[in-house]
Design a protein around this motif. Structure first.
Motif, mmCIF file in Angstrom:
data_model
loop_
_atom_site.group_PDB
_atom_site.id
_atom_site.type_symbol
_atom_site.label_atom_id
_atom_site.label_comp_id
_atom_site.label_asym_id
_atom_site.label_seq_id
_atom_site.Cartn_x
_atom_site.Cartn_y
_atom_site.Cartn_z
ATOM 1 N N LEU A 283 0.832 -1.203 0.000
ATOM 2 C CA LEU A 283 0.000 0.000 0.000
ATOM 3 C C LEU A 283 0.867 1.253 0.000
ATOM 4 N N LEU A 284 1.877 1.291 0.854
ATOM 5 C CA LEU A 284 2.743 2.462 0.934
ATOM 6 C C LEU A 284 3.538 2.655 -0.352
ATOM 7 N N LYS A 285 4.032 1.567 -0.932
ATOM 8 C CA LYS A 285 4.769 1.685 -2.190
ATOM 9 C C LYS A 285 3.862 2.195 -3.306
ATOM 10 N N HIS A 286 2.596 1.776 -3.282
ATOM 11 C CA HIS A 286 1.633 2.283 -4.257
ATOM 12 C C HIS A 286 1.497 3.802 -4.128
ATOM 13 N N ILE A 287 1.415 4.300 -2.906
ATOM 14 C CA ILE A 287 1.268 5.744 -2.676
ATOM 15 C C ILE A 287 2.512 6.495 -3.119
ATOM 16 N N PHE A 288 3.668 6.043 -2.644
ATOM 17 C CA PHE A 288 4.904 6.797 -2.868
ATOM 18 C C PHE A 288 5.398 6.747 -4.307
ATOM 19 N N ASN A 289 4.932 5.761 -5.077
ATOM 20 C CA ASN A 289 5.325 5.678 -6.487
ATOM 21 C C ASN A 289 4.282 6.268 -7.431
ATOM 22 N N ALA A 290 3.176 6.770 -6.860
ATOM 23 C CA ALA A 290 2.111 7.327 -7.698
ATOM 24 C C ALA A 290 2.445 8.756 -8.120
ATOM 25 N N GLU A 291 2.148 9.093 -9.364
ATOM 26 C CA GLU A 291 2.392 10.451 -9.848
ATOM 27 C C GLU A 291 1.599 11.469 -9.038
ATOM 28 N N TRP A 292 0.344 11.104 -8.679
ATOM 29 C CA TRP A 292 -0.504 12.068 -7.974
ATOM 30 C C TRP A 292 0.047 12.426 -6.592
ATOM 31 N N PHE A 293 0.859 11.564 -6.005
ATOM 32 C CA PHE A 293 1.454 11.866 -4.699
ATOM 33 C C PHE A 293 2.318 13.119 -4.772
ATOM 34 N N TYR A 294 2.946 13.349 -5.933
ATOM 35 C CA TYR A 294 3.882 14.463 -6.106
ATOM 36 C C TYR A 294 3.247 15.683 -6.779
ATOM 37 N N ALA A 295 1.916 15.659 -6.965
ATOM 38 C CA ALA A 295 1.226 16.795 -7.581
ATOM 39 C C ALA A 295 1.390 18.041 -6.710
ATOM 40 N N ASP A 296 1.450 19.203 -7.353
ATOM 41 C CA ASP A 296 1.668 20.460 -6.629
ATOM 42 C C ASP A 296 0.664 20.666 -5.508
ATOM 43 N N LYS A 297 -0.586 20.232 -5.702
ATOM 44 C CA LYS A 297 -1.610 20.466 -4.680
ATOM 45 C C LYS A 297 -1.349 19.656 -3.404
ATOM 46 N N ASN A 298 -0.446 18.691 -3.501
ATOM 47 C CA ASN A 298 -0.126 17.862 -2.331
ATOM 48 C C ASN A 298 1.213 18.204 -1.701
ATOM 49 N N VAL A 299 1.911 19.180 -2.231
ATOM 50 C CA VAL A 299 3.254 19.527 -1.755
ATOM 51 C C VAL A 299 3.197 20.746 -0.834
ATOM 52 N N GLY A 300 3.776 20.612 0.348
ATOM 53 C CA GLY A 300 3.841 21.737 1.279
ATOM 54 C C GLY A 300 2.491 22.176 1.796
ATOM 55 N N THR A 301 1.550 21.231 1.911
ATOM 56 C CA THR A 301 0.178 21.584 2.295
ATOM 57 C C THR A 301 -0.257 20.993 3.634
ATOM 58 N N LEU A 302 0.523 20.091 4.196
ATOM 59 C CA LEU A 302 0.172 19.509 5.494
ATOM 60 C C LEU A 302 0.885 20.252 6.619
ATOM 61 N N ILE A 303 0.190 20.459 7.725
ATOM 62 C CA ILE A 303 0.811 21.043 8.910
ATOM 63 C C ILE A 303 1.529 19.940 9.672
ATOM 64 N N LYS A 304 2.795 20.145 9.954
ATOM 65 C CA LYS A 304 3.547 19.158 10.718
ATOM 66 C C LYS A 304 2.919 18.982 12.092
ATOM 67 N N SER A 305 2.801 17.743 12.533
ATOM 68 C CA SER A 305 2.399 17.531 13.921
ATOM 69 C C SER A 305 3.517 18.045 14.819
ATOM 70 N N PRO A 306 3.227 18.348 16.084
ATOM 71 C CA PRO A 306 4.293 18.792 16.984
ATOM 72 C C PRO A 306 5.491 17.854 17.020
ATOM 73 N N VAL A 307 5.239 16.559 17.048
ATOM 74 C CA VAL A 307 6.347 15.603 17.109
ATOM 75 C C VAL A 307 7.131 15.613 15.805
ATOM 76 N N GLU A 308 6.455 15.675 14.670
ATOM 77 C CA GLU A 308 7.156 15.763 13.386
ATOM 78 C C GLU A 308 8.003 17.036 13.322
ATOM 79 N N PHE A 309 7.474 18.129 13.824
ATOM 80 C CA PHE A 309 8.184 19.405 13.840
ATOM 81 C C PHE A 309 9.448 19.309 14.698
ATOM 82 N N ILE A 310 9.312 18.778 15.911
ATOM 83 C CA ILE A 310 10.453 18.664 16.835
ATOM 84 C C ILE A 310 11.500 17.703 16.286
#
Length: 464
Positions: A283-310
């Motif tokens: 499932l994860l390989k399907h996501i990470f190898n999909a063209e749509w995963f890298y579409a501009d609308k999906n880049v830089g749009t998620l807010i880092k969780s506090p733990v991801e930020f730290i």
């Protein structure tokens, strides 16, 4: 660097921001030389080792100690708090240093998906290690092991679930939050499922036990099927429903791709997940190898969780905490204390991560940590209150804390590939496109160190 080279590094950077905790500058050249598929395979290869948390040495029966005299009870609770704090800090440090980033990133996802609170550090560590061991493997195995873990059995009261007196808490959350989702079962299904899980519990040593005398061995009817079902049968029936794959994939899409799910992409993910027998890696390989995963609308749009930020900050600048307690103060200030989700539904995430108070801390923490400064944790619990965070949030206290950190600036600066422009450095550090404000920082900063400190202190750095 050519346009094709920059496009490739942009995709690799995005992959690392979602499948890991960010791309280090020292790794940019190596990672940028890989194709997307090679970079995905490399992340999986590096995440094969399963390094469990191993800081809490053994289980202690709480009831035995709480029935002792006052002094013994106080000493026990102090030891418990130290173990809880140690477990939390140990996991943050593991995420901040491991090469198995994808495994830890998915462990963090399952930690929230199977949200659970326990005052027993041994049980908390055991459940966390189940998440880690199964993070990239079989969801069925993960679900079964979580269902039998003492932390979850205790949290959702299945220890008290017995024939003639069924407790429905676990059965309800199993369907609503862990598998099939609301709208796909009835209240009667919950009652029948609870009967199937009667007798599931754990011994004093924390080992799972199916207590036959407490199990309801009568016939049950669940989701249209009838039989003398056990808890394992209920799990099998839930996994036989495509709705379970859709529910998990919808939640995973929000975690890895975009807060607004694309129905067609989620359906494609669910097809892969269901047809693989709920194996997580395909499932994860399907996501990470999909063209749509890298579409501009999906880049830089998620807010880092506090733990991801730290963790991302720790990894990028190789930060050593002389006072590890400050890590938990950061978590509290930002609203995500590991092992203490707000409820069984977990942290809601997304825009809920940001309010006026948490944003202030998010902007201030990088410059404070990178300059070994002092930060004021106004209105947050005392550091000794970890074991009682749920009740101690009402205790107001101003805490001025010297963060006592040591970033490795030499390693950071020496790790920047030769002839890398300031703009390229900024593009690797910041997920969204560089706007005018960010470019002004790039051009006016007196040196690279000053530039990166200012860049990671911007609102844009909060996005991945």
């Amino acid at each position: 660097m050519s346009n094709s080279g920059m496009d490739n590094i942009k995709k690799i950077k995005h992959l690392y921001s979602r499948a890991a905790f960010g791309l280090r500058l020292e790794d940019a050249k190596r990672a940028g030389a890989l194709t997307v598929k090679q970079a995905v395979d490399d992340l999986f290869m590096r995440s094969q080792p399963n390094i469990p948390l191993d800081i809490v040495s053994g289980n202690i029966n709480f009831k035995d100690f709480l029935e002792k005299d006052g002094l013994t009870r106080k000493m026990f609770l102090q030891e418990q708090r130290q173990q809880e704090k140690g477990l939390n800090v140990y996991w943050v440090q593991q995420m901040s240093t491991t090469d198995a980033q994808l495994r830890e990133k998915m462990t963090l996802f399952w930690h929230n998906h199977f949200a659970c609170r326990t005052q027993n550090p041994w049980f908390a560590q055991q459940l966390n290690n189940i998440h880690r061991q199964c993070a990239l493997g079989s969801f069925k195995t993960l679900l079964t092991e979580v269902s039998k873990a003492p932390a979850m059995l205790q949290f959702l009261n299945n220890q008290q679930n017995q024939k003639n007196h069924p407790n429905e808490n676990f059965a309800r959350e199993l369907m609503e939050l862990f598998t099939i989702g609301r709208g796909n079962y009835t209240e009667q299904d919950i009652k029948e499922s609870a009967r199937a899980f009667t007798g599931w519990g754990f011994r004093k040593d924390g080992a799972f036990v199916a207590r036959a005398p407490l199990h309801d061995d009568g016939s049950k009817t669940f989701l249209g099927k009838s039989g003398n079902f056990t808890g394992d049968d209920i799990i099998d029936i839930l996994l036989s429903k495509k709705e379970t794959a859709l529910f998990i994939c919808n939640k995973l899409y929000k975690y890895l791709v975009n807060e607004t799910p694309d129905a067609a992409h989620v359906t494609g993910m669910a097809d892969v997940f269901y047809q693989s027998g709920y194996e997580i890696t395909p499932l994860l390989k399907h996501i990470f190898n999909a063209e749509w995963f890298y579409a501009d609308k999906n880049v830089g749009t998620l807010i880092k969780s506090p733990v991801e930020f730290i963790v991302g900050l720790n990894r990028q600048f190789y930060i050593d905490y002389k006072n590890p307690d400050v890590l938990m103060q950061f978590e509290r200030a930002l609203g995500q204390v590991l092992f203490y989700p707000p409820n069984v539904a977990g942290w809601p995430g997304g825009k809920n991560w940001i309010d006026s108070s948490s944003l202030m801390y998010r902007i201030k923490i990088p410059s404070t940590v990178l300059n070994d400064g002092v930060i004021n944790f106004s209105g947050k619990p005392d550091p000794e209150d970890e074991a009682f965070i749920a009740t101690s949030l009402n205790k107001r206290k101003d805490v001025n804390t010297q963060v006592q950190t040591q970033p490795d600036w030499s390693r950071f600066l020496n790790g920047i590939p030769a002839n890398t422009s300031r703009a390229t450095i900024a593009q690797i550090l910041i997920a969204p496109r560089l706007n005018n404000n960010l470019m002004n920082i790039v051009t006016r900063s007196k040196d690279v160190k000053a530039m990166v400190i200012e860049l990671v202190s911007t609102p844009e750095y909060q996005l991945c």
